[in-house]
Design an enzyme around this catalytic site. Structure first.
Site, PDB file in Angstrom:
ATOM      1  N   GLN A   1     -40.291  60.530 128.016  1.00  0.00           N
ATOM      2  CA  GLN A   1     -39.138  61.090 128.381  1.00  0.00           C
ATOM      3  C   GLN A   1     -38.094  60.806 127.287  1.00  0.00           C
ATOM      4  OE1 GLN A   1     -36.106  63.003 129.713  1.00  0.00           O
ATOM      5  NE2 GLN A   1     -37.480  63.021 131.358  1.00  0.00           N
TER       6      GLN A   1
ATOM      7  N   ARG B   1     -34.982  61.533 127.489  1.00  0.00           N
ATOM      8  CA  ARG B   1     -33.639  61.233 127.658  1.00  0.00           C
ATOM      9  C   ARG B   1     -33.374  59.784 127.568  1.00  0.00           C
ATOM     10  NH1 ARG B   1     -30.846  65.746 129.639  1.00  0.00           N
ATOM     11  NH2 ARG B   1     -32.037  67.679 129.853  1.00  0.00           N
TER      12      ARG B   1
ATOM     13  N   ARG C   1     -33.738  72.691 126.394  1.00  0.00           N
ATOM     14  CA  ARG C   1     -32.883  72.656 127.263  1.00  0.00           C
ATOM     15  C   ARG C   1     -31.562  72.637 126.622  1.00  0.00           C
ATOM     16  NH1 ARG C   1     -33.942  71.379 132.978  1.00  0.00           N
ATOM     17  NH2 ARG C   1     -31.890  70.287 132.898  1.00  0.00           N
TER      18      ARG C   1
ATOM     19  N   GLY D   1     -40.191  67.605 134.516  1.00  0.00           N
ATOM     20  CA  GLY D   1     -39.620  67.701 135.966  1.00  0.00           C
ATOM     21  C   GLY D   1     -39.187  65.934 136.256  1.00  0.00           C
ATOM     22  N   GLU D   2     -38.977  65.271 135.628  1.00  0.00           N
ATOM     23  CA  GLU D   2     -38.519  63.539 136.099  1.00  0.00           C
ATOM     24  C   GLU D   2     -37.381  63.749 136.990  1.00  0.00           C
ATOM     25  OE1 GLU D   2     -38.136  59.207 134.333  1.00  0.00           O
ATOM     26  OE2 GLU D   2     -39.533  60.606 133.535  1.00  0.00           O
ATOM     27  N   ARG D   3     -36.341  64.348 136.488  1.00  0.00           N
ATOM     28  CA  ARG D   3     -34.961  64.663 137.263  1.00  0.00           C
ATOM     29  C   ARG D   3     -35.190  64.866 138.543  1.00  0.00           C
ATOM     30  NH1 ARG D   3     -31.858  67.868 136.072  1.00  0.00           N
ATOM     31  NH2 ARG D   3     -29.623  66.688 136.475  1.00  0.00           N
ATOM     32  N   ARG D   4     -36.097  66.168 138.903  1.00  0.00           N
ATOM     33  CA  ARG D   4     -36.507  66.531 140.066  1.00  0.00           C
ATOM     34  C   ARG D   4     -37.050  65.442 141.031  1.00  0.00           C
ATOM     35  NH1 ARG D   4     -39.546  71.498 138.287  1.00  0.00           N
ATOM     36  NH2 ARG D   4     -38.660  70.688 136.138  1.00  0.00           N
TER      37      ARG D   4
END
Length: 280
Positions: free
Chosen positions: A39, A41, A119, A80-83
């Site tokens: 990831q 972020r 993004r 899709g880690e935030r989801r």
């Protein structure tokens, strides 16, 4: 052996037609899914995840996440880690997901990073670190990275330069206290300690990018005009103290028993600010 060319982001993973997507979406237990170790972020915005959680509670998960299968019936997030985190926060037991065959760790890294880089809301430091990982782990050149993410090589090179800044400055960029423009201006200073000092002045005074560029040009001009060995160490220390106190470039010129102090200002408002400080 040639490598599979990636860099299409979600298009490299999600089916192009809705009927295909419907046949491939599964509802996987949230507890069986592991986060992505690549990831990009460094700071996942908790406020953003809370907002996403509320949206999911109201409308559901509109776009499935993408995972790869691990041993023991477990899965690992590709995209899709935030989801996934928002779904966990919402107390949901399953999440819609598409299972994709990812043949190597290198491909996993590239797919995960490229999608995030594409993004628009990725922090400059996170983006720079993503480029660095792509180059180190996937053995790519700057030109190859630029091709995969659809950006100019100069853009990639400029972002990678941010990683040369001191840790404190990088943290301020991550926190959103400094913009990309501020960071690029600081890179023109060679001394890391001076970069940190100016970083603190920017935040304290709320300086614009243009103001910082003016300060940096003035300080570089002073450095060019005088060699450090020609300046008395005591005078150099006094200059630095005055620069910190006044928030602008200061030069002390001494000739015999006399001399002068030169203070830079960049606008009428800046001059008024300096006069007010000196009159205290």
């Amino acid at each position: 052996m040639g490598r599979k060319a990636l860099g299409r982001g979600l298009g490299a993973l999600l089916p192009e037609h809705s009927e295909d997507e419907g046949s491939r979406v599964r509802h996987i237990p949230v507890a069986d899914i592991e986060p992505n170790p690549f990831q990009p972020r460094m700071n996942l915005d908790e406020a953003g995840i809370e907002e996403l959680k509320r949206s999911i509670q109201e409308k559901g998960v509109i776009q499935p996440i993408v995972v790869r299968k691990l041993e023991g019936g477990r899965y690992q997030i590709v995209i899709g880690e935030r989801r996934w985190r928002a779904v966990k926060e919402a107390g949901m037991e399953t999440i819609p997901a598409i299972v994709r065959e990812v043949s190597s760790a290198e491909e996993m890294i590239e797919l995960a990073l490229v999608e995030n880089i594409q993004r628009e809301d990725l922090n400059p430091i996170d983006e720079a670190n993503a480029y660095r990982v792509l180059m180190e782990e996937c053995h790519l050149t700057q030109e190859e990275v630029a091709q995969r993410v659809g950006k100019d090589r100069s853009t990639v090179a400029n972002l990678l330069r941010l990683l040369k800044l001191p840790d404190e400055v990088q943290e301020r960029i991550l926190d959103g206290e400094l913009s990309m423009g501020h960071a690029r201006a600081l890179l023109a200073l060679e001394d890391p300690q001076e970069q940190v000092r100016l970083c603190r002045e920017i935040i304290k005074n709320g300086w614009s990018v243009r103001k910082v560029e003016q300060v940096v040009r003035a300080r570089r001009a002073v450095r060019r005009e005088e060699k450090p060995k020609d300046k008395d160490p005591i005078l150099r220390d006094l200059e630095e103290e005055l620069q910190r106190a006044l928030g602008t470039a200061v030069r002390i010129v001494q000739g015999g028993k006399k001399g002068r102090i030169e203070i830079e200002f960049y606008s009428n408002r800046d001059l008024e600010r300096l006069v007010a400080l000196l009159m205290r």
